[in-house]
Design a protein around this motif. Structure first.
Motif, PDB file in Angstrom:
ATOM      1  N   ARG A   1       0.771  -1.171   0.106  1.00 31.31           N
ATOM      2  CA  ARG A   1      -0.012   0.049  -0.061  1.00 31.31           C
ATOM      3  C   ARG A   1       0.832   1.207   0.041  1.00 31.31           C
ATOM      4  O   ARG A   1       0.412   2.233  -0.520  1.00 31.31           O
ATOM      5  N   PHE A   2       2.018   1.120   0.646  1.00 30.91           N
ATOM      6  CA  PHE A   2       2.856   2.363   0.807  1.00 30.91           C
ATOM      7  C   PHE A   2       3.248   2.596  -0.756  1.00 30.91           C
ATOM      8  O   PHE A   2       3.650   3.917  -0.914  1.00 30.91           O
ATOM      9  N   ALA A   3       3.841   1.710  -1.232  1.00 38.48           N
ATOM     10  CA  ALA A   3       4.342   1.721  -2.660  1.00 38.48           C
ATOM     11  C   ALA A   3       3.239   2.388  -3.579  1.00 38.48           C
ATOM     12  O   ALA A   3       3.594   3.348  -4.583  1.00 38.48           O
ATOM     13  N   LYS A   4       2.137   2.029  -3.500  1.00 42.73           N
ATOM     14  CA  LYS A   4       0.913   2.237  -4.177  1.00 42.73           C
ATOM     15  C   LYS A   4       0.760   3.680  -4.091  1.00 42.73           C
ATOM     16  O   LYS A   4       0.283   4.606  -4.865  1.00 42.73           O
ATOM     17  N   ILE A   5       0.902   4.202  -2.726  1.00 40.19           N
ATOM     18  CA  ILE A   5       0.874   5.722  -2.584  1.00 40.19           C
ATOM     19  C   ILE A   5       1.760   6.696  -2.999  1.00 40.19           C
ATOM     20  O   ILE A   5       1.446   7.711  -3.872  1.00 40.19           O
ATOM     21  N   ILE A   6       2.955   6.133  -3.345  1.00 41.37           N
ATOM     22  CA  ILE A   6       4.149   6.823  -3.816  1.00 41.37           C
ATOM     23  C   ILE A   6       3.767   7.172  -5.337  1.00 41.37           C
ATOM     24  O   ILE A   6       4.030   8.155  -6.179  1.00 41.37           O
ATOM     25  N   TYR A   7       3.516   5.804  -5.828  1.00 44.02           N
ATOM     26  CA  TYR A   7       3.106   5.683  -7.302  1.00 44.02           C
ATOM     27  C   TYR A   7       1.862   6.650  -7.914  1.00 44.02           C
ATOM     28  O   TYR A   7       2.178   7.400  -8.645  1.00 44.02           O
ATOM     29  N   ILE A   8       0.786   6.803  -7.076  1.00 46.48           N
ATOM     30  CA  ILE A   8      -0.217   7.490  -7.249  1.00 46.48           C
ATOM     31  C   ILE A   8       0.181   9.154  -7.106  1.00 46.48           C
ATOM     32  O   ILE A   8       0.020   9.928  -7.910  1.00 46.48           O
ATOM     33  N   ALA A   9       0.886   9.210  -5.890  1.00 46.39           N
ATOM     34  CA  ALA A   9       1.216  10.801  -5.462  1.00 46.39           C
ATOM     35  C   ALA A   9       2.016  11.338  -6.892  1.00 46.39           C
ATOM     36  O   ALA A   9       1.916  12.572  -6.948  1.00 46.39           O
ATOM     37  N   ASP A  10       2.860  10.716  -7.441  1.00 46.87           N
ATOM     38  CA  ASP A  10       3.802  10.942  -8.510  1.00 46.87           C
ATOM     39  C   ASP A  10       2.977  11.531  -9.389  1.00 46.87           C
ATOM     40  O   ASP A  10       3.418  12.454 -10.334  1.00 46.87           O
ATOM     41  N   LYS A  11       1.796  10.917  -9.880  1.00 45.34           N
ATOM     42  CA  LYS A  11       0.992  11.217 -10.958  1.00 45.34           C
ATOM     43  C   LYS A  11      -0.185  12.189 -10.588  1.00 45.34           C
ATOM     44  O   LYS A  11      -0.682  12.683 -11.546  1.00 45.34           O
ATOM     45  N   ILE A  12      -0.325  12.442  -9.546  1.00 46.84           N
ATOM     46  CA  ILE A  12      -1.359  13.298  -9.180  1.00 46.84           C
ATOM     47  C   ILE A  12      -1.033  14.731  -8.568  1.00 46.84           C
ATOM     48  O   ILE A  12      -1.779  15.286  -8.032  1.00 46.84           O
ATOM     49  N   GLU A  13       0.203  14.703  -8.164  1.00 46.20           N
ATOM     50  CA  GLU A  13       0.788  15.991  -7.337  1.00 46.20           C
ATOM     51  C   GLU A  13       0.311  17.281  -8.223  1.00 46.20           C
ATOM     52  O   GLU A  13      -0.214  17.136  -9.022  1.00 46.20           O
ATOM     53  N   GLU A  14       0.337  18.450  -7.295  1.00 44.72           N
ATOM     54  CA  GLU A  14      -0.346  19.855  -7.787  1.00 44.72           C
ATOM     55  C   GLU A  14      -0.050  20.345  -8.944  1.00 44.72           C
ATOM     56  O   GLU A  14      -0.744  21.096  -9.487  1.00 44.72           O
TER      57      GLU A  14
ATOM     58  N   LEU B   1      -9.209  12.133 -10.834  1.00 48.02           N
ATOM     59  CA  LEU B   1      -7.948  10.912 -10.196  1.00 48.02           C
ATOM     60  C   LEU B   1      -7.769  11.401  -8.947  1.00 48.02           C
ATOM     61  O   LEU B   1      -7.588  10.382  -8.043  1.00 48.02           O
ATOM     62  N   ARG B   2      -7.524  12.605  -8.483  1.00 52.28           N
ATOM     63  CA  ARG B   2      -6.952  13.084  -7.097  1.00 52.28           C
ATOM     64  C   ARG B   2      -8.216  12.620  -6.383  1.00 52.28           C
ATOM     65  O   ARG B   2      -7.979  12.118  -5.157  1.00 52.28           O
ATOM     66  N   GLU B   3      -9.322  12.688  -6.577  1.00 52.07           N
ATOM     67  CA  GLU B   3     -10.518  12.457  -5.699  1.00 52.07           C
ATOM     68  C   GLU B   3     -10.506  10.931  -5.511  1.00 52.07           C
ATOM     69  O   GLU B   3     -10.771  10.328  -4.292  1.00 52.07           O
ATOM     70  N   ILE B   4     -10.459  10.091  -6.629  1.00 56.11           N
ATOM     71  CA  ILE B   4     -10.272   8.748  -6.747  1.00 56.11           C
ATOM     72  C   ILE B   4      -9.275   8.170  -5.727  1.00 56.11           C
ATOM     73  O   ILE B   4      -9.513   7.113  -5.075  1.00 56.11           O
ATOM     74  N   ALA B   5      -8.085   8.800  -5.790  1.00 53.52           N
ATOM     75  CA  ALA B   5      -7.284   8.299  -4.999  1.00 53.52           C
ATOM     76  C   ALA B   5      -7.493   8.176  -3.497  1.00 53.52           C
ATOM     77  O   ALA B   5      -6.898   7.562  -2.726  1.00 53.52           O
ATOM     78  N   LYS B   6      -8.222   9.164  -3.167  1.00 52.60           N
ATOM     79  CA  LYS B   6      -8.691   9.129  -1.669  1.00 52.60           C
ATOM     80  C   LYS B   6      -9.525   8.364  -1.119  1.00 52.60           C
ATOM     81  O   LYS B   6      -9.475   8.063   0.166  1.00 52.60           O
ATOM     82  N   THR B   7     -10.016   7.690  -2.259  1.00 52.73           N
ATOM     83  CA  THR B   7     -11.107   6.323  -1.458  1.00 52.73           C
ATOM     84  C   THR B   7     -10.785   5.105  -1.769  1.00 52.73           C
ATOM     85  O   THR B   7     -11.269   4.021  -1.554  1.00 52.73           O
ATOM     86  N   ASP B   8      -9.924   4.984  -3.244  1.00 53.98           N
ATOM     87  CA  ASP B   8      -9.525   3.670  -3.858  1.00 53.98           C
ATOM     88  C   ASP B   8      -8.363   3.741  -4.578  1.00 53.98           C
ATOM     89  O   ASP B   8      -8.153   4.049  -5.717  1.00 53.98           O
ATOM     90  N   LEU B   9      -7.300   3.233  -3.816  1.00 54.23           N
ATOM     91  CA  LEU B   9      -5.992   3.364  -4.629  1.00 54.23           C
ATOM     92  C   LEU B   9      -5.840   2.341  -5.778  1.00 54.23           C
ATOM     93  O   LEU B   9      -5.033   2.851  -6.770  1.00 54.23           O
ATOM     94  N   ASN B  10      -6.284   1.086  -5.754  1.00 56.04           N
ATOM     95  CA  ASN B  10      -6.378   0.333  -6.994  1.00 56.04           C
ATOM     96  C   ASN B  10      -6.988   0.658  -8.247  1.00 56.04           C
ATOM     97  O   ASN B  10      -6.378   0.978  -9.131  1.00 56.04           O
TER      98      ASN B  10
ATOM     99  N   ILE C   1      -6.476   3.408 -13.612  1.00 56.06           N
ATOM    100  CA  ILE C   1      -6.722   4.443 -14.394  1.00 56.06           C
ATOM    101  C   ILE C   1      -5.549   5.094 -14.884  1.00 56.06           C
ATOM    102  O   ILE C   1      -5.376   5.343 -16.206  1.00 56.06           O
ATOM    103  N   ILE C   2      -4.583   5.335 -14.024  1.00 55.22           N
ATOM    104  CA  ILE C   2      -3.116   5.746 -14.379  1.00 55.22           C
ATOM    105  C   ILE C   2      -2.516   4.698 -15.543  1.00 55.22           C
ATOM    106  O   ILE C   2      -1.968   5.245 -16.431  1.00 55.22           O
ATOM    107  N   ILE C   3      -2.577   3.361 -14.952  1.00 56.22           N
ATOM    108  CA  ILE C   3      -2.045   2.309 -15.956  1.00 56.22           C
ATOM    109  C   ILE C   3      -2.629   2.625 -17.473  1.00 56.22           C
ATOM    110  O   ILE C   3      -1.604   2.569 -18.518  1.00 56.22           O
ATOM    111  N   ASP C   4      -3.897   2.765 -17.443  1.00 53.68           N
ATOM    112  CA  ASP C   4      -4.438   2.968 -18.675  1.00 53.68           C
ATOM    113  C   ASP C   4      -3.981   4.076 -19.552  1.00 53.68           C
ATOM    114  O   ASP C   4      -3.750   3.982 -20.799  1.00 53.68           O
TER     115      ASP C   4
END
Ligand SMILES: [Fe+2]
Ligand SMILES: [Fe+2]
Length: 186
Positions: free
Chosen positions: A118-131, A141-150, A155-158
């Motif tokens: 889960r920690f790695a997923k957070i970093i992966y996503i943070a990299d793609k949604i940062e401000e 995507l920023r909203e989705i990340a708050k409720t569902d990391l997977n 979505i990012i991979i797609d």
């Protein structure tokens, strides 16, 4: 490790754009770590340094790879930009004594990997949604990340796959494995 010291180092060694992206990723990683109950300090640190190796030139990369016996796979050979993840993880350990969770998060932040926690997923996503990120769909995507990391990861991979196909770029099998794993479990 002291976050201000790391920031100073990055400020001196990265372009302004990359530095701002790093600080943005740090903030975003902290926010997500808080939501998901992961270590916020570690998330800040991992987010901040995830691209520490991104601006190394070819000579520096070759030297580092040789000196540290870094194993390069076939796709990394053809797309050396991918290597900054492996090198970044190694630098995090060597320079800042980063723990294994942080090293793995950095290692997997570009291609993704089915072994991500889960920690790695957070970093992966943070990299793609940062401000500083601006692309169609980033707000959602920023909203989705708050409720569902997977869900956010798929979505990012797609996005990544579409772009790779359009640009005739190689697709790393780890990216596909991660996508398959998430989709099979949800
Ligand atoms: Fe990166
Ligand atoms: Fe990044």
């Amino acid at each position: 490790m002291n976050i201000e010291e790391v920031k100073n180092y990055l400020k001196e060694n990265l372009s302004e754009k990359r530095y701002n992206h790093s600080v943005g990723t740090m903030k975003s990683a902290k926010e997500l770590a808080k939501i998901y109950g992961e270590n916020e300090k570690d998330a800040e640190f991992a987010g901040l340094i995830h691209d520490i190796a991104k601006e190394m030139n070819k000579e520096e990369i070759d030297k580092y790879v040789l000196e540290h016996n870094i194993v390069i796979d076939e796709i990394e050979k053809k797309q050396p930009a991918l290597l900054h993840a492996k090198l970044g993880a190694s630098i995090a350990k060597e320079k800042y004594n980063a723990n294994e969770e942080i090293q793995k998060a950095i290692l997997y932040h570009t291609t993704g990997n089915e072994k991500m926690d889960r920690f790695a997923k957070i970093i992966y996503i943070a990299d793609k949604i940062e401000e500083n990120r601006e692309y169609d769909g980033v707000e959602e995507l920023r909203e989705i990340a708050k409720t569902d990391l997977n869900k956010a990861i798929v979505i990012i991979i797609d996005f990544v796959l579409e772009k790779s196909i359009k640009n005739s770029r190689l697709i790393h099998p780890d990216t596909i494995s991660l996508r398959n794993k998430i989709l099979s479990n949800t």
